[in-house]
Write a protein that holds these residues in place. Structure first.
Motif, short mmCIF file in Angstrom:
data_model
loop_
_atom_site.label_atom_id
_atom_site.label_comp_id
_atom_site.label_asym_id
_atom_site.label_seq_id
_atom_site.Cartn_x
_atom_site.Cartn_y
_atom_site.Cartn_z
N LEU A 161 1.27 14.88 -10.90
CA LEU A 161 1.22 14.12 -9.64
C LEU A 161 2.59 13.59 -9.25
CD1 LEU A 161 -2.05 12.03 -10.10
CD2 LEU A 161 -1.62 13.68 -8.28
N ARG A 162 2.86 13.63 -7.97
CA ARG A 162 4.09 13.00 -7.46
C ARG A 162 3.95 11.49 -7.58
NH1 ARG A 162 7.16 16.60 -4.53
NH2 ARG A 162 6.09 18.53 -3.92
N SER A 163 5.03 10.80 -7.76
CA SER A 163 4.99 9.34 -7.85
C SER A 163 5.06 8.74 -6.45
CB SER A 163 6.16 8.82 -8.69
OG SER A 163 7.39 9.20 -8.12
N ARG A 164 4.47 7.55 -6.31
CA ARG A 164 4.50 6.79 -5.06
C ARG A 164 4.11 7.63 -3.84
NH1 ARG A 164 5.83 1.84 -3.47
NH2 ARG A 164 6.65 1.52 -1.38
N MET A 165 2.95 8.24 -3.92
CA MET A 165 2.43 9.00 -2.79
C MET A 165 1.04 8.47 -2.45
SD MET A 165 4.54 11.42 -1.70
CE MET A 165 3.73 12.90 -1.15
N ASN A 166 0.86 7.99 -1.23
CA ASN A 166 -0.46 7.51 -0.84
C ASN A 166 -1.20 8.62 -0.10
OD1 ASN A 166 0.82 7.55 1.63
ND2 ASN A 166 0.12 5.55 2.26
N TRP A 167 -2.25 8.27 0.61
CA TRP A 167 -3.09 9.28 1.25
C TRP A 167 -2.38 10.06 2.36
CZ3 TRP A 167 -4.02 9.10 6.43
CH2 TRP A 167 -3.82 7.87 7.07
N THR A 168 -1.34 9.49 2.97
CA THR A 168 -0.64 10.23 4.04
C THR A 168 0.21 11.36 3.49
OG1 THR A 168 1.38 8.86 4.04
CG2 THR A 168 -0.49 8.10 5.41
N ALA A 169 0.59 11.28 2.21
CA ALA A 169 1.42 12.31 1.55
C ALA A 169 2.79 12.46 2.21
CB ALA A 169 0.69 13.65 1.50
N GLU A 170 3.26 11.39 2.83
CA GLU A 170 4.57 11.43 3.50
C GLU A 170 5.35 10.17 3.14
OE1 GLU A 170 3.73 11.85 7.64
OE2 GLU A 170 2.93 13.88 7.43
N GLN A 171 6.62 10.35 2.81
CA GLN A 171 7.44 9.21 2.40
C GLN A 171 7.61 8.17 3.50
OE1 GLN A 171 11.13 10.75 0.83
NE2 GLN A 171 10.24 11.17 -1.18
N ASP A 172 7.60 8.62 4.75
CA ASP A 172 7.79 7.68 5.86
C ASP A 172 6.62 6.71 6.01
OD1 ASP A 172 10.19 8.85 6.44
OD2 ASP A 172 9.46 10.03 8.13
N THR A 173 5.48 7.07 5.43
CA THR A 173 4.29 6.20 5.54
C THR A 173 3.60 6.09 4.18
OG1 THR A 173 3.07 8.15 6.34
CG2 THR A 173 3.85 6.58 8.00
N ASP A 174 4.39 5.92 3.13
CA ASP A 174 3.80 5.90 1.78
C ASP A 174 3.43 4.49 1.30
OD1 ASP A 174 6.26 4.78 1.22
OD2 ASP A 174 6.92 6.36 -0.15
N SER A 175 3.34 3.54 2.22
CA SER A 175 2.90 2.19 1.87
C SER A 175 2.21 1.58 3.08
CB SER A 175 4.08 1.30 1.46
OG SER A 175 4.91 1.03 2.58
N ILE A 176 1.42 0.56 2.85
CA ILE A 176 0.73 -0.08 3.97
C ILE A 176 1.74 -0.74 4.91
CG2 ILE A 176 0.34 -2.21 2.66
CD1 ILE A 176 -1.90 -0.67 5.42
N LYS A 177 2.85 -1.19 4.38
CA LYS A 177 3.88 -1.79 5.24
C LYS A 177 4.41 -0.75 6.22
CE LYS A 177 8.29 -4.27 5.15
NZ LYS A 177 9.35 -4.85 4.28
N LYS A 178 4.68 0.45 5.72
CA LYS A 178 5.22 1.50 6.59
C LYS A 178 4.18 1.97 7.59
CE LYS A 178 8.56 3.22 3.19
NZ LYS A 178 8.95 4.40 2.34
N ILE A 179 2.92 2.04 7.16
CA ILE A 179 1.85 2.43 8.09
C ILE A 179 1.71 1.36 9.18
CG2 ILE A 179 -0.63 2.80 8.33
CD1 ILE A 179 -0.61 4.04 5.54
N ALA A 180 1.75 0.09 8.78
CA ALA A 180 1.65 -1.00 9.76
C ALA A 180 2.79 -0.92 10.77
CB ALA A 180 1.67 -2.35 9.04
N ALA A 181 4.00 -0.62 10.30
CA ALA A 181 5.14 -0.50 11.21
C ALA A 181 4.94 0.67 12.17
CB ALA A 181 6.43 -0.31 10.40
N ALA A 182 4.39 1.76 11.65
CA ALA A 182 4.20 2.96 12.47
C ALA A 182 3.19 2.74 13.60
CB ALA A 182 3.74 4.12 11.59
N VAL A 183 2.24 1.82 13.40
CA VAL A 183 1.22 1.59 14.44
C VAL A 183 1.47 0.29 15.20
CG1 VAL A 183 -0.51 2.94 13.22
CG2 VAL A 183 -0.36 0.48 12.79
N GLY A 184 2.64 -0.30 15.03
CA GLY A 184 2.99 -1.50 15.80
C GLY A 184 2.39 -2.78 15.28
N LEU A 185 2.04 -2.81 13.99
CA LEU A 185 1.43 -4.01 13.42
C LEU A 185 2.27 -4.61 12.29
CD1 LEU A 185 -2.32 -2.87 13.28
CD2 LEU A 185 -1.26 -4.45 14.92
N LEU A 186 3.58 -4.41 12.36
CA LEU A 186 4.45 -4.92 11.30
C LEU A 186 4.47 -6.45 11.27
CD1 LEU A 186 6.39 -4.40 8.99
CD2 LEU A 186 8.26 -4.28 10.66
#
Length: 275
Positions: A161-186
């Motif tokens: 398994l790759r390390s630090r990979m969430n369900w998006t499988a992309e480094q730009d959105t590999d944490s809830i913080k990054k996902i929140a930023a991507a959808v305007g909820l930072l």
């Protein structure tokens, strides 16, 4: 004051007074808004699977998240009534994360791509449990290889398994913080996690949440509990709105949006900065 002889005597003496104390902390407008939120959500959620009219496959992948949100919202209602800060905060945190997930997938240019990754990540988690828990159901070699083939985004060339990979499988959105930023909820993420992390991770700063005029007490400041309840319930309802718009589910939109606005106004009455 004479010490109590045993815990049953203590409960008999203190219990009624403690219940009265909790009742004295209630704010009718908060409870009323939360109860209306629950029933509005419940009305829209009833039979929602049969109401999906577009993006059907992706919507059905996301649908179980709404069932969890429904449970969370019910928990928030009862936790706020009992002034349970820790329970309210943890439920609000989960509601926010689910809101972010639904908003990210529904707002994506390729919603089915991400919905499919979200669905397949369940198998990746099953795979990861093989090394994390001796009690986890064991996968045989064929099952492991099947997961590797169907979920290549999460595996290295050597099959690990790759390390630090969430369900998006992309480094730009590999944490809830990054996902929140991507959808305007930072901003909500930063505000909410500042408080919730103190509870979730047992921070030494958590003691500040339970300090009052008489010292430390296990019933936290009710204003903070109220604020977290309103925020969490708002995320529950917002997650529902995102889903319905994505799935083409009819809902009383004007009423729902007005209710969200009322919640934000209500939240504005609760100043968290003093905490």
């Amino acid at each position: 004051m004479k010490p109590h002889a045993n815990w049953t005597e203590f409960a008999t003496d203190v219990g009624p007074r403690f219940s009265s104390y909790l009742q004295s902390l209630k704010r009718g407008e908060i409870e009323s808004w939360l109860h209306r939120t629950f029933w509005l959500f419940s009305f829209v959620h009833e039979g929602i699977g049969s109401k999906i009219s577009k993006n059907k496959e992706a919507a059905r992948i996301l649908q179980p998240l709404l069932t969890e949100v429904h449970d969370i919202l019910r928990g928030i209602v009862h936790s706020q009534e009992a002034v349970l800060l820790a329970a309210t905060v943890l439920q609000a945190r989960t509601a926010f994360e689910i809101h972010c997930t639904i908003k990210f997938i529904a707002g994506s240019r390729e919603p089915m791509k991400y919905a499919d990754r979200f669905r397949r990540y369940a198998d990746v988690e099953r795979f990861s449990y093989q090394t994390g828990s001796a009690k986890a159901p064991k996968l045989n070699d064929a099952q492991k290889e099947d997961i590797r083939k169907r979920c290549p985004e999460w595996f290295k060339a050597d099959g690990s398994l790759r390390s630090r990979m969430n369900w998006t499988a992309e480094q730009d959105t590999d944490s809830i913080k990054k996902i929140a930023a991507a959808v305007g909820l930072l901003d909500p993420y930063l505000r909410g996690y500042a408080i919730s992390s103190k509870i979730t991770h047992g921070s030494p700063m958590g003691k500040n949440l339970y300090m009052g005029e008489g010292g430390m007490f296990f019933v936290a400041n009710p204003l903070l509990c109220n604020s977290q309840a309103v925020i969490g319930a708002g995320d529950c309802l917002a997650a529902m709105v995102e889903f319905c718009e994505f799935a083409g589910v009819q809902m009383p939109q004007e009423e729902v949006l007005k209710h969200l606005v009322d919640g934000k106004s209500l939240g504005g009455l609760l100043n968290e900065e003093e905490f």
